[in-house]
Every structure is written in structure tokens, then in C-alpha cells.
Enzyme design. Structure first.
Site, PDB file in Angstrom:
ATOM      1  CB  CYS A 103     -12.397 -26.552   6.543  1.00 46.57           C
ATOM      2  SG  CYS A 103     -10.859 -25.621   6.349  1.00 46.57           S
ATOM      3  CB  CYS A 116     -10.332 -28.245   9.560  1.00 51.50           C
ATOM      4  SG  CYS A 116     -11.110 -26.679  10.039  1.00 51.50           S
ATOM      5  CB  CYS A 128      -7.383 -25.287   6.837  1.00 52.98           C
ATOM      6  SG  CYS A 128      -7.864 -25.305   8.562  1.00 52.98           S
ATOM      7  CG  ASP A 179      -6.463  -5.126   1.448  1.00 44.13           C
ATOM      8  OD1 ASP A 179      -7.081  -4.304   0.740  1.00 44.13           O
ATOM      9  OD2 ASP A 179      -6.047  -4.858   2.591  1.00 44.13           O
ATOM     10  CG  HIS A 230     -10.290 -22.252   9.890  1.00 47.78           C
ATOM     11  ND1 HIS A 230     -10.727 -23.401   9.266  1.00 47.78           N
ATOM     12  CD2 HIS A 230     -11.350 -21.403   9.904  1.00 47.78           C
ATOM     13  CE1 HIS A 230     -11.996 -23.261   8.935  1.00 47.78           C
ATOM     14  NE2 HIS A 230     -12.411 -22.065   9.313  1.00 47.78           N
ATOM     15  CG  ASP A 289      -0.257   0.070   2.510  1.00 52.15           C
ATOM     16  OD1 ASP A 289       0.978   0.165   2.522  1.00 52.15           O
ATOM     17  OD2 ASP A 289      -0.935   0.053   3.548  1.00 52.15           O
ATOM     18  CD  GLN A 318      -9.815   7.643  -1.404  1.00 57.60           C
ATOM     19  OE1 GLN A 318     -10.926   7.663  -0.857  1.00 57.60           O
ATOM     20  NE2 GLN A 318      -8.833   6.855  -0.981  1.00 57.60           N
TER      21      GLN A 318
END
Lengths: 377, 377
Positions: B310, B315, B312, B272, B341, B90, B195
Site C-alpha cells: 500500500c 503505509c 497510502c 457506500d 489507510h 441520503d 425495497q
């Protein structure tokens, strides 16, 4: 389920310790997962990559949170935290004496207040065995009093006599628990703990007394709690001849890499210590060239791995400069990478010790490593 | 280096964005590694397993600590943190306006004090470009003023006029930097930022103005900063017809899974947000059945994985009961597993969105998922 001595080099021992959760190659270092997790965001699955053989968990902490009844309901510690190898649980005694508040020691056990919420709790030999049976660890430790050094001879005499009486109660209670259908690990092993402060004659007599109980292993407790390294080595040398040769020997809460090499030299097989993970969290990293304080400004632009001779996940992938930045920026990743490195270092140290014993070159390894590993660089 | 529109479903777009650090399949969610590390002890190497395509880092934070000059000396962000894929930085503007103290906005840029040590710093378009060039990210963001909502029309008019003038200066400075031999990534891309608060006509005119500069991508900034979701959707709908079709579109700092699906529906390609990692650290976990607060007592003895649907690392290996215990015991491992996760969930959400767009079933996916994913269970 037994310890097998494979080879001696002087008093040092290369062995194997068979358990229902796998065979441990000794000498070995147990990695400390206090509350069913290694500090620094390390999971049981990570531990496999770090060459850990045995995970140690704390009875006192798990009894308070989440409760051993909950862990029993979840199928025991192995299932709860996802670790398949051997687990040793301490007895809770050490934390009751060091963390808990308002404690009173009586013949039946210890009355104390939880350090978390002040709740009044009683723990004696039977309670400790019951909790450890609920946790379903591979190895349970006997409930003892860990005497802080220095201690008076008078106090030590009465304390170790009680510790011996408690050990008899521990053995009886574990036999009862292991005979129950409802027990998760009915092959749970029991290690007795030698105490006696720094009085060699008391240490020896206590060792003789507890050896008669024919337990699965013997620990040396009450060292590295106020005594010097020389006093510690002296105690080990004094009692070693009285420790059963056919039983595994565990030096509790020790220590630096040099302490471990020196204790192996004096006949010890098993170790545990929070030092690798605690020091890592403060940026103190063990390397094969000595101890680095990674917070040091001189590493700010250092592109080299933390230790060129290490192939841990941190050293394989990251630079000193990056790791230092993570520490300075208070990023959790700093803790994880540093703890991974230090545990890998300790587990690799034990691997090298075993290889040297296999080759009959341990004394050479000791002479070469002791001056290097304790050095700050 | 270009965006390629592969397919439309209504206004929603399935595309590819080619960069020197690899091709991004869009719509995509960028994972936020503020200070060159993901909060929760996640390394760049872990990110690969979490299906992350683009990592986002913060110019302001890295400029203050460890310093972009240090990262330049270490070969740029990719080498410094070990991430091989695209990186977006950014501009620093958002943090200058939200974190820094004693700030004064002038035509040349912003004077402010560091939130860490109070040090006086100046940042204008040229400085932001220079810092991002030192960081050597794949994509640099233009230096703009992020106006908080609600804002007056008068302030908004003068602010976006300045943001446009700053954009011209950003483009000129980046062209200069990319032409230098000493620049690490001479193919650095520049995205402009729309903007205009919630004034549709101002937003549209600003979009038309910045589109003329023919940049590598266009972001919508100044949303999710005090406005409602409906206001945000209204702004996107208003400006979408004026956004170049052949350029990637990035909605900054957004949002919940539902926000993302609704914004994809309205023609956005890139997102994001700190939400997945921040919420994870408080025990709020996204699942395919809704949002779980894992601290809840009802999970204390729950043996199921956090999300049965899931796969991941959390999990696959751990139960709700274990994860809850780790949170209650303040174990760092709780953070790591939960952040893993939630990031995996977000990256998988984008994967499902892309698959639905490929199949022409995105509207069906949206209708099915929106009522579920925002629900607390």
C-alpha cells in the site's frame, strides 16, 4: 554542537543552536508531542508544514507506554515517529511530581506508582538519563524536582541542593551512556535546570552552581506552576545576568504569546507549552487580532477564515462557520484543524520575533503586539 | 447528466457517471462524511489524496446539526466543507428509522423526536427533498422506508406501496425545487430506492414500478440490515434483469471488500459503507493480504508498514509498531492514520476492479481476491 549568539537587542537574543539533527533558529517554540504524537491527530509529517523546528516528547509517558526499551529496539524516537529534526525529551521529573501517585522522594531518586496501572516504579538521575538515551532524543533534560509555588524557603533550599547533586549524577551518567557503542545518539546533549521557587537569591546561587558544570544549555524550571506572570518575569530578570551568554536558555512550560514575547525581551531563547494544542481542543484559537472562542454563536454563519492574516491549512481552506459546526458536532476534524492553526500561529509568532530581532525592531514589535495578542475578541 | 455503460464482463459493468460536479468512474465507493466531515479527522482536502471520487453526507444529521438552512446560507455543502467533487446525500429515512425516537409513520411522512435533544420533527418526501435541495448535493436520494429484515410479507407489501407513492411525491417536489431561481444546485439528480425485504417477487414488482418513473439512478435499499450475505446476493440477482441498463445502480450501505466484489459481479456500480472508517477506529485494517487487528501484541515491535503493498499516507510513513502504540495510548493520530489507510484501501480496490473490467480480467481478479480479502491475518 553549540549555541551561537547572532545579535542582541537589549537583553533579547537572536541565535542559532546547532545539533546533529539540524540547526534551530532561536528564539524558537517547541511543539509538544507528549506520547510521540501531537494531540489532535497531527503527524510528524504535518509538523513540517506547521513550521515546527523542535518536537518535545515526554520521558515519563513514553517510559510507561510503549516503554523506552521498545523505542530503543525500533531505532529511537526519530525513526519511531518519523520526525527528522531535533527532539527534546523532558526528564520525567515534572510528571513524576504532578501525575504519579504515592511518590516518595529520597536522595537516590523518586519511588512512585504509575498513573496508568499503579505499577511501582523508581526513577533517579541515572534512570532518567538511561531512558532518554534509549529514546535517543537530541537534547535530554536533567532530572530535577519541580517545586510548586508557593513554597517555603526551607524546603526550597534543601530541594535545590539535591537537584544540584542529581545534576552532577545526570552529567556523569550521560557521559557514560554517550561513550557506549550501543547508544543510538552518542551526541545527546544535556540541559541543566535552574530551580529555587520565587526566591531570587536562591535562584541566583543555584544558577551560579549549575553554570559551573558547563552543560549544553540551561533551562529555567519551576515557573508557571502557581506563580504570577509578574513573579515569573521577576525571576527571569534576577537570574539572567548569571546565565552563560554562550549557552541556549529554555523557559520550561511557558506560555501565552504575551509571556513568550516578554520572556524573549528578558533573554530567553527556547519555549514549550501545551497551551496552543490544549486551548485549540477547546475551541480557543489564537489570531493576529486576539483570541477567539470559536464555539461562540456569532460565528455560526461566519464565512471568513478563522484568521484573515493566517495561511495555515485551516485558514487557507475552511470558514469559521464550518470549524464551529465541527466543534458542535464533536467531529475529530475540529481538533485537528484547530491544533494545526494554533501550532502554526505559535511557530509563526517565533518567526516574526526572529525577523524583528534581525531588523532591530523587536521592541517595536513587542509594544505593538502585547496589547493585541492577549485580548479576547 | 447520464450514466454511460462502457463495457460488460458477464453482468459486471464498467461505466462513467457524468454530473455537474465531475464524472465518476464506476464501479465506485462513496466515502461517508456523515456530518460534513469524515470521522477520524479527515478533511475534504485529504480525501483527494485518498482517491475518493464521491463523498456521502447524511441528511438527517445535517438537518439536526448545524441545520440545512445554515448550510444553504453558507452556499451549500460543497462550499461549506470544501469538497469539489460529487456529493450524494441520503434521504434521512434510514436514520429516522434507526436513530430517532418515538417515531410514527403516516401516509404523509414520519413524525419523530431528535436523538440529540428530543425535539419533535416531521419528515416526509417533500421535507426530505427540501432539505437535500438546501444542502445542494449532486445526488439526492428518495425518501423511503428501510424495512428491517426479517419482515412479514404483509408489512412489506404495504410498506413498498407507500414507498412508491412517496417516490412520486419526491420526483414532483424535486422538479419544483430545481425550477426555482433560489436553488443552489438546479441540476440535482434523484435516485429511487428499491425495497421489498427478501421477497424476490415483491422486489421485482417494486423495481418494475419505480423504473417507470425514469429517475437518474436506482438504488437497492433494505439490504445488510439483518439479512445474510447469501440473501443479499440472491436479491441482487433477482432484480438485476429488471434494473434499467442505462441507469447507474447503487447498493446502499454495503459492505466488506468481498461483498463489493460479489455485488460488482452481479451488476452493481456504486457503494457506500461506514465499515472502512468504523473498523479503522477499532484498529481493524484492510490489507491486500487480509484483515489485520493492529492492537495485537505481535505488532508491538513490527517495523514493517501496515501493508507492504500500500502507498497510502500511513503505509508510506509509519510502522505497525508506531500505529499500534498510538492506538494503545489513545492518540487521535491513530484514528486518522487508520481511517486514511482503510479509505485508501477501499478506493484502490475500486480502482483495481475498474482496471480488471477494462482488461476483461475481472472474473480472474474476483477468483483471486475473494479468498484473500476476507481472511483475518
Amino acid at each position: 554542537m553549540a549555541y551561537k549568539l547572532l545579535k542582541n537587542e537589549g537583553t533579547a537574543r537572536r541565535g542559532e543552536f546547532e545539533t546533529v539533527h539540524g540547526t534551530v533558529q532561536t528564539p524558537a517554540f517547541m511543539n509538544v508531542g507528549t506520547a510521540a504524537a501531537i494531540k489532535g491527530g497531527i503527524s510528524s509529517y504535518d509538523l513540517v508544514d506547521l513550521k515546527c523546528q523542535v518536537e518535545l516528547c515526554n520521558t515519563y509517558h513514553l517510559h510507561l507506554r510503549p516503554g523506552d526499551d521498545l523505542i530503543y529496539d525500533m531505532g529511537g524516537l526519530h525513526k519511531f515517529m518519523g520526525w527528522k529534526g531535533p527532539i527534546l525529551t523532558d526528564s520525567g521529573g515534572f510528571q513524576v511530581f504532578s501525575l504519579a501517585k504515592l511518590r516518595t522522594i529520597k536522595e537516590e531518586g523518586v519511588y512512585f506508582s504509575s498513573h496508568i496501572d499503579g505499577k511501582k516504579i523508581f526513577m533517579g538521575p541515572e534512570q532518567s538519563m538511561q531512558i532518554q538515551s534509549n529514546l535517543a532524543s537530541t537534547i535530554a533534560m536533567a532530572f530535577d524536582e519541580c517545586i510548586e509555588n508557593p513554597a517555603t524557603r526551607e524546603y526550597t533550599v534543601s530541594s535545590i541542593a539535591r537537584t544540584t547533586r542529581w545534576l552532577v549524577r545526570c552529567k556523569r551518567e550521560m557521559q557514560r551512556l554517550n561513550s557506549l557503542e550501543s547508544t543510538i545518539n552518542r551526541n545527546q546533549l544535556l540541559f541543566g535546570i535552574n530551580q529555587g521557587s520565587t526566591f531570587h537569591d536562591l535562584r541566583i546561587q543555584h544558577m551560579i552552581d549549575i553554570a559551573e558544570l558547563d552543560l549544553d544549555g540551561y533551562a529555567i524550571g519551576g515557573l508557571a506552576v502557581g506563580d504570577t506572570a509578574e513573579e515569573m518575569y521577576g525571576v527571569i530578570e534576577a537570574i539572567e545576568p548569571y546565565m552563560p551568554k554562550n549557552k541556549i536558555r529554555y523557559l520550561m512550560g511557558v506560555g501565552t504569546p504575551v509571556n513568550i514575547i516578554e520572556a524573549v525581551h528578558r533573554g530567553v531563547d527556547l519555549f514549550d507549552c501545551v497551551m496552543p494544542s490544549r486551548n485549540a481542543r477547546h475551541g480557543h484559537l489564537f489570531t493576529w487580532s486576539g483570541i477567539r472562542n470559536l464555539i461562540n454563536e456569532k460565528y455560526a454563519r461566519d464565512d471568513a477564515p478563522l484568521d484573515e492574516q493566517c495561511d495555515c491549512p485551516c485558514c487557507r481552506n475552511h470558514s469559521r462557520a464550518y470549524l464551529r459546526h465541527l466543534f458542535k458536532a464533536n467531529e475529530m476534524l475540529a481538533m485537528r484543524l484547530a491544533v494545526q492553526h494554533n501550532l502554526y500561529f505559535y511557530n509563526t509568532l517565533m518567526e516574526k520575533i526572529r525577523a524583528a530581532l534581525d531588523d532591530g525592531t523587536f521592541e517595536q514589535f513587542r509594544a505593538q503586539m502585547v496589547p493585541i495578542l492577549g485580548k479576547r475578541i
